[in-house]
Design an enzyme around this catalytic site. Structure first.
Site, short mmCIF file in Angstrom:
data_model
loop_
_atom_site.label_atom_id
_atom_site.label_comp_id
_atom_site.label_asym_id
_atom_site.label_seq_id
_atom_site.Cartn_x
_atom_site.Cartn_y
_atom_site.Cartn_z
N MET A 30 8.09 21.65 13.85
CA MET A 30 8.00 22.35 15.14
C MET A 30 9.35 22.27 15.86
O MET A 30 9.44 22.55 17.06
CB MET A 30 6.92 21.73 16.01
CG MET A 30 5.52 21.87 15.37
SD MET A 30 4.20 21.78 16.56
CE MET A 30 4.41 20.12 17.18
N GLY A 31 10.39 21.86 15.14
CA GLY A 31 11.73 21.87 15.73
C GLY A 31 12.01 20.68 16.63
O GLY A 31 11.31 19.68 16.61
N HIS A 37 13.04 14.32 10.98
CA HIS A 37 13.09 15.65 10.35
C HIS A 37 14.22 15.71 9.32
O HIS A 37 14.06 16.24 8.23
CB HIS A 37 13.35 16.73 11.41
CG HIS A 37 12.28 16.87 12.44
ND1 HIS A 37 12.47 16.50 13.75
CD2 HIS A 37 11.02 17.36 12.38
CE1 HIS A 37 11.37 16.75 14.44
NE2 HIS A 37 10.47 17.27 13.64
N GLN A 61 -2.49 24.59 17.24
CA GLN A 61 -2.74 23.16 17.05
C GLN A 61 -2.64 22.36 18.34
O GLN A 61 -2.69 21.13 18.32
CB GLN A 61 -1.83 22.58 15.96
CG GLN A 61 -0.37 22.49 16.33
CD GLN A 61 0.48 22.16 15.11
OE1 GLN A 61 0.58 22.95 14.18
NE2 GLN A 61 1.10 20.99 15.11
N GLY A 147 6.07 13.84 6.68
CA GLY A 147 6.42 12.50 7.15
C GLY A 147 5.20 11.59 7.23
O GLY A 147 4.14 12.01 7.68
N LYS A 149 4.79 9.37 9.26
CA LYS A 149 4.45 9.10 10.66
C LYS A 149 3.13 9.78 11.04
O LYS A 149 2.33 9.24 11.77
CB LYS A 149 5.57 9.60 11.56
CG LYS A 149 5.30 9.21 12.97
CD LYS A 149 6.19 9.83 13.96
CE LYS A 149 5.44 9.92 15.24
NZ LYS A 149 5.26 11.29 15.67
N ASP A 150 2.93 11.00 10.51
CA ASP A 150 1.70 11.73 10.80
C ASP A 150 0.73 11.52 9.62
O ASP A 150 0.48 12.42 8.83
CB ASP A 150 2.02 13.20 11.02
CG ASP A 150 2.91 13.39 12.23
OD1 ASP A 150 2.38 13.49 13.35
OD2 ASP A 150 4.14 13.39 12.08
N GLN A 153 -2.30 13.78 9.14
CA GLN A 153 -1.85 15.12 8.73
C GLN A 153 -1.61 15.16 7.21
O GLN A 153 -1.97 16.12 6.53
CB GLN A 153 -0.58 15.45 9.49
CG GLN A 153 0.10 16.73 9.07
CD GLN A 153 1.16 17.13 10.08
OE1 GLN A 153 0.84 17.66 11.13
NE2 GLN A 153 2.41 16.89 9.79
N SER A 186 9.72 13.93 18.55
CA SER A 186 10.24 14.89 19.54
C SER A 186 9.67 14.58 20.91
O SER A 186 10.27 14.89 21.93
CB SER A 186 9.84 16.32 19.14
OG SER A 186 10.22 16.56 17.81
P1 AMP Z 1 6.88 17.97 13.75
O1 AMP Z 1 8.10 18.78 14.05
O2 AMP Z 1 6.61 16.88 14.73
O3 AMP Z 1 5.67 18.83 13.44
O4 AMP Z 1 7.20 17.20 12.38
C1 AMP Z 1 7.61 17.88 11.22
C2 AMP Z 1 7.58 16.92 10.06
O5 AMP Z 1 8.45 15.81 10.33
C3 AMP Z 1 6.17 16.32 9.81
O6 AMP Z 1 5.94 16.24 8.41
C4 AMP Z 1 6.29 14.95 10.43
O7 AMP Z 1 5.41 14.00 9.87
C5 AMP Z 1 7.73 14.61 10.12
N1 AMP Z 1 8.20 13.55 11.03
C6 AMP Z 1 8.10 13.52 12.39
N2 AMP Z 1 8.59 12.37 12.87
C7 AMP Z 1 9.00 11.65 11.80
C8 AMP Z 1 9.61 10.35 11.64
N3 AMP Z 1 9.89 9.58 12.68
N4 AMP Z 1 9.90 9.94 10.38
C9 AMP Z 1 9.63 10.73 9.30
N5 AMP Z 1 9.07 11.96 9.40
C10 AMP Z 1 8.76 12.41 10.62
#
Ligand code: AMP
Length: 287
Positions: A30-31, A37, A61, A147, A149-150, A153, A186
Site C-alpha cells: 500500500m506504499g 517493504h 480492506q 512480510g 509482520k502481517d 495475512q 507505515s
Molecule cells: P503494506 O504496505 O502495509 O500493505 O505491506 C506490504 C507488505 O510489506 C506486506 O506483505 C507486509 O507484511 C510487508 N511488511 C510490512 N511491514 C513489514 C516489516 N516491518 N517487515 C517485513 N515486512 C513488512
C-alpha cells in the site's frame, strides 16, 4: 524502473518478459515505503529476474471507521526508494482500473478471516484476499513476497492461493524492526512521541514470552498472561488480543506444541499496532 498505471500495459510488458523465459517476483504493497517493504523488494530482486511492486491503497480492506483517507501516501518518495532497490516495474493502478463500474466480486477465505485481527476488522481480510487475487491474475508472478509482520495475512493468502489453485509460490520475509524492536510500519507515523516511546514494549513482551516457551512453558494462558501484564504495566496501550495459535492454521491452542504463532494487537490512541513471533516448541511440558 518503469511506472505503469494500466493493466493492459503491464500485461504486455510481462508477457514479453515471460516469453524470454524471465521469472517474475511480485511485492504487493500500500506504499509509504519503509525498510520492511524494501526487504521484500530485495528478496524478489535477488531470486527473480524481474521485480514488480504494486502500490494500491485498497479501499475494500478498510472499515468505515478506519484510516483509509488519512493513510500516509507519498508516491514520489516511494518511486525513489523502489528505484534504489532496483525494482523493475512499479504498478500504480487507480481505483477505476482496479474496481471499474459495476464491480461485484469478492473472495472470502472463511473461518480464518474472522479470527484474531479479523474480529476487530470485519471485512478486512475479504478486501485483502480480493485485491491480492486480482493482482495475482494481473501480474501472474512466479513468486509473491509477503512480510511475516502481517502473520494472519500470510495464512489467509496462502490458503486462498492453495484453495483457488493460483500457480504462485509464496515466500515469507522476516519482520524488519526499528533499533528498539518496534516492527516497522507505515502507521508508526501516527504515534505521538509518548506512544512511540512505549510501543517497543510489544516486542519486548513477545521476546520474553518466546524465551519462557523455549524454557518449557507450554500453557498458553501463562504466556498470554505474562505478555498482557507487561503491556499493561509499561504502556497505556489497550490490548485487543494476545493469542497463541497454530502458526499454519491459526487454530487456538491451550497447550503449546509445534510451530506456535504468538500474536497481538494493541491500540495506542487511534493507532492499532500488531506484532508476532513464531516459536517452535519442541519439548512441551518441561514446566
Ligand atoms: P503494506 O504496505 O502495509 O500493505 O505491506 C506490504 C507488505 O510489506 C506486506 O506483505 C507486509 O507484511 C510487508 N511488511 C510490512 N511491514 C513489514 C516489516 N516491518 N517487515 C517485513 N515486512 C513488512
Amino acid at each position: 524502473m518503469r511506472i505503469i498505471k494500466t493493466i493492459k500495459h503491464l500485461k504486455s510488458i510481462l508477457s514479453a518478459a515471460r516469453g524470454k523465459g524471465l521469472t517474475i517476483g511480485f511485492v504487493p504493497t500500500m506504499g509509504y515505503f519503509h525498510e520492511g517493504h524494501l526487504s521484500l523488494m530485495y528478496r524478489a530482486k535477488k531470486e527473480c529476474d524481474i521485480c514488480v511492486v504494486s502500490i494500491y491503497v485498497n479501499p475494500k480492506q478498510f472499515g468505515p471507521k478506519e484510516d483509509f483517507s488519512r493513510y500516509p501516501r507519498d508516491i514520489k518518495r516511494d518511486a525513489m526508494m523502489a528505484k534504489k532497490e532496483n525494482v523493475d516495474i512499479l504498478f500504480i493502478p487507480s481505483d477505476n482500473v482496479i474496481y471499474p463500474n459495476c464491480y461485484l466480486t469478492c473472495i472470502d477465505v472463511e473461518k480464518i478471516s474472522s479470527l484474531l485481527c479479523g474480529k476487530y476488522r470485519p471485512g478486512h481480510f475479504k478486501g485483502v484476499a480480493t485485491i491480492v487475487a486480482k493482482l495475482l491474475n494481473i501480474v501472474a508472478p512466479d513468486i509473491m513476497y509477503l512480510g511475516q509482520k502481517d502473520a494472519q495475512q500470510v495464512v489467509v493468502l496462502k490458503k486462498m492461493a492453495a484453495d483457488l489453485n493460483f500457480p504462485v509460490n509464496i515466500r515469507v520475509v522476516p519482520t524488519v524492526r526499528e533499533e528498539d524492536g518496534l516492527a516497522k510500519s507505515s502507521r508508526n507515523v501516527y504515534l505521538t512521541q509518548a506512544q512511540r516511546a512505549q510501543a517497543p514494549v510489544l516486542y519486548q513482551a513477545l521476546k520474553s514470552a518466546a524465551k519462557r516457551m523455549r524454557a518449557g512453558e507450554c500453557r498458553a494462558s501463562q504466556i498470554v498472561g505474562m505478555i498482557s501484564r507487561s503491556i499493561k504495566q509499561y504502556s497505556d496501550g489497550k490490548i485487543q488480543y494476545v493469542a497463541c495459535v497454530g502458526a499454519d492454521t491459526l487454530e487456538p491452542l491451550k497447550m503449546l506444541k509445534g510451530k506456535v504463532l504468538v500474536a497481538l494487537s494493541v491500540t495506542f490512541g487511534k493507532t492499532r499496532l500488531i506484532d508476532n513471533v513464531i516459536v517452535s516448541v519442541k519439548n512441551p511440558g518441561k514446566i
